[in-house]
Design an enzyme around this catalytic site. Structure first.
Site, short mmCIF file in Angstrom:
data_model
loop_
_atom_site.label_atom_id
_atom_site.label_comp_id
_atom_site.label_asym_id
_atom_site.label_seq_id
_atom_site.Cartn_x
_atom_site.Cartn_y
_atom_site.Cartn_z
CD GLU A 36 -17.67 133.32 42.42
OE1 GLU A 36 -16.70 133.56 41.68
OE2 GLU A 36 -18.80 133.00 41.99
CD GLU A 85 -22.18 135.93 42.06
OE1 GLU A 85 -21.75 135.47 40.98
OE2 GLU A 85 -21.49 136.61 42.85
#
Ligand code: AHR
Length: 522
Positions: free
Chosen positions: A201, A325
């Site tokens: 991220e 995820e």
């Protein structure tokens, strides 16, 4: 159009016209054509992967209790959890984060425990991280699970040298300062590492970078990640979350045609009503159930959108999407640390898992790995622990039922089904996928998303005939039924016999809010 798709379309029209007269018969509305002799890509086992972050009680207490613990353990890893995880055939495990990864300095977690640095876990509750679980403990865990390692490197606060050294420490059999250090710490032989992510991220907690900046940075890091001693790294570049197609476009354009990365990650969480009040994991109404399912189904559009961009730069599909995820994210359980993301897991989460795994199977040509967030005690986990107690969640059972798809070949299906309507919104009421394994066994996995009514579906099975059919069903009396430490077996699969097979046509009646897996043997 592929020949097999044309065959399915014609068959669908034929069977649809034959059955469409029976208006009251739900089996006429719900039809799943399965063609067993026209197959698609192999479903990578890694689609069934998991994720363990240094977050709350995922690692500490959940997986790792240490060698001095009274809880029975193997090299510090709790036995009850280990044995349960072996049953679901975990193919790969991602570690050490998540956001934690871009704060993690791997040298803090090697060597004698008493000399390891204690640091602050700045992302997750500000708690002390004593680094007693580090590289050697993680690699031991993967060995005991019999799974591949998926390690997430630190781009946000690390350096190229730090990351390059870690790879050398892990995988090189040559003589070097890093390999000597590994040997001093008790590991003579290099390990194999399959997946290695270049940051996490990085558009957010991993450094708040723009796509252009990240792409350049990623190329710099990637250049120094060596393939040592026969180990071939599958390098995963940080991808976008949700519908951020611009990020994918930039990365594919800038680095997609060069050998800088083999996989691109995507993150997508289903969060009902947004990131403020996310709702309770167990106290919810049908609106929240419906919204959860509706959001879960968006995964299909998200994959299609990113795949379409990748197809333009990589039409041979040499690069994989790695959905590392995914899952439902609710408010934490009352009274627990908000930074620990501890949530219960109900029948709703089981249907969520089935929807996602069916979608990943259907996209097996591009989706090469996926990781549920997270493995134990965090978000949509497969296992919850409290001291020496352990509970297997409804999500666990879906992974156990769906393990038959790992490395099987995807079968072409055509699904037409009724809608599940709530208020003025509607979604398809059924999710499905099918595969054939190396022994020729066909597996069909289905979910009935409607919590209010059973659904009958007709499945013409074209291609082969089958002598024996068995099945399992996971369902519950309430949409929010869950397994607790006091009542651990409320939601558990049982043998399923709600089907008939006549003249090559299977008729399956699924209970409301259920997950069904059938096995067809020739
Ligand atoms: O899974 C919890 C967190 O969600 C991860 O650390 C991060 O990558 C994501 O935002």
């Amino acid at each position: 159009m592929k020949k097999s798709i044309i065959v399915i379309k014609i068959l669908f029209l034929l069977t649809w016209t034959q059955t469409n007269g029976q208006k009251e018969d739900q089996s006429a509305v719900n039809q799943l054509i399965i063609v067993t002799n026209h197959s698609g890509p192999v479903i990578s086992k890694d689609i069934y992967g998991h994720f363990s972050e240094h977050l709350g009680n995922c690692i500490y207490g959940g997986l790792w209790v240490g060698t001095d613990s009274k809880i029975p353990n193997t090299y510090g890893i709790r036995n009850d959890v280990l044995f349960a995880l072996r049953e679901i055939k975990v193919p790969n495990l991602r570690w050490p984060g998540g956001c934690f990864a871009d704060t993690y300095h791997w040298k803090d977690g090697i060597g004698p425990k008493e000399r390891r640095a204690s640091i602050i876990n700045t992302n997750w509750g500000g708690v002390t991280e004593d680094n007693s679980f580090g590289t050697h403990e993680f690699m031991k865990l993967t060995e005991l699970l019999g799974c591949d390692a998926y390690i997430n490197g630190n781009v946000g606060s690390g350096s190229v040298k730090e990351m390059a050294d870690w790879i050398e420490y892990l995988t090189s059999g040559a003589v070097s300062p890093m390999t000597s250090l590994r040997k001093e710490n008790g590991q003579d032989k290099p390990w194999k590492v399959k997946y290695f992510a270049i940051g996490n991220e990085n558009w957010g907690c991993g450094g708040n970078m723009t796509a252009e900046f990240y792409s350049n940075t990623m190329k710099q890091y990637s250049t120094f990640l060596g393939n040592y001693s026969g180990n071939q790294l599958y390098r995963v570049a940080c991808g976008p979350s949700d519908y951020n197609f611009g990020w994918t476009e930039t990365l594919m354009k800038d680095a997609g045609t060069r050998e800088m990365f083999q996989g691109l990650s995507i993150h997508y969480y289903s969060v009902v009503d947004g990131w403020g009040f996310k709702g309770s994991a167990t106290k919810f109404d049908e609106r929240e159930w419906f919204e959860t399912m509706r959001l879960n189904l968006q995964m299909d559009n998200i994959i299609k959108g990113h795949s379409a961009i990748m197809d333009r730069y990589d039409p041979e599909k040499t690069k994989g999407l790695v959905v590392d995820e995914w899952g439902n994210w609710y408010n934490v359980e009352p009274g627990t640390n908000p930074g620990f993301l501890y949530q219960q897991n109900s029948m709703r989460d089981a249907v969520t898992a089935a929807i996602h795994l069916n979608i990943f199977n259907q996209h097996a040509d591009r989706v090469k790995a996926a990781n549920l967030a997270q493995m134990v005690n965090v978000l949509q986990s497969v296992i919850l622990t409290k001291d020496d107690k352990m509970v297997l969640t409804p999500t666990y059972w879906v992974f156990r039922m769906f393990r038959v798809h790992q490395e099987a070949t995807l079968l072409n299906i055509d699904l037409r089904c009724e809608d599940y309507v709530y208020g003025n919104k509607k979604i398809p009421a059924i999710s499905a996928s099918a595969s054939v394994d190396k022994d020729g066994k066909v597996h069909i996995s289905l979910a009935n998303l409607n919590p209010d009514k059973p659904i009958t579906i007709t499945c013409p099975v074209i291609g082969d005939s089958f002598k024996k059919i068995t099945g399992e069903v996971l369902t519950a009396t309430q949409m929010n039924s869950y397994n607790s430490f006091e009542n651990p077996d409320i939601v558990k699969p049982v043998a399923f016999n709600g089907f008939t097979m006549k003249d090559g046509i299977l008729s399956i009646t699924m209970p409301s809010k259920s997950v069904v897996v059938l096995e067809l043997i020739k």
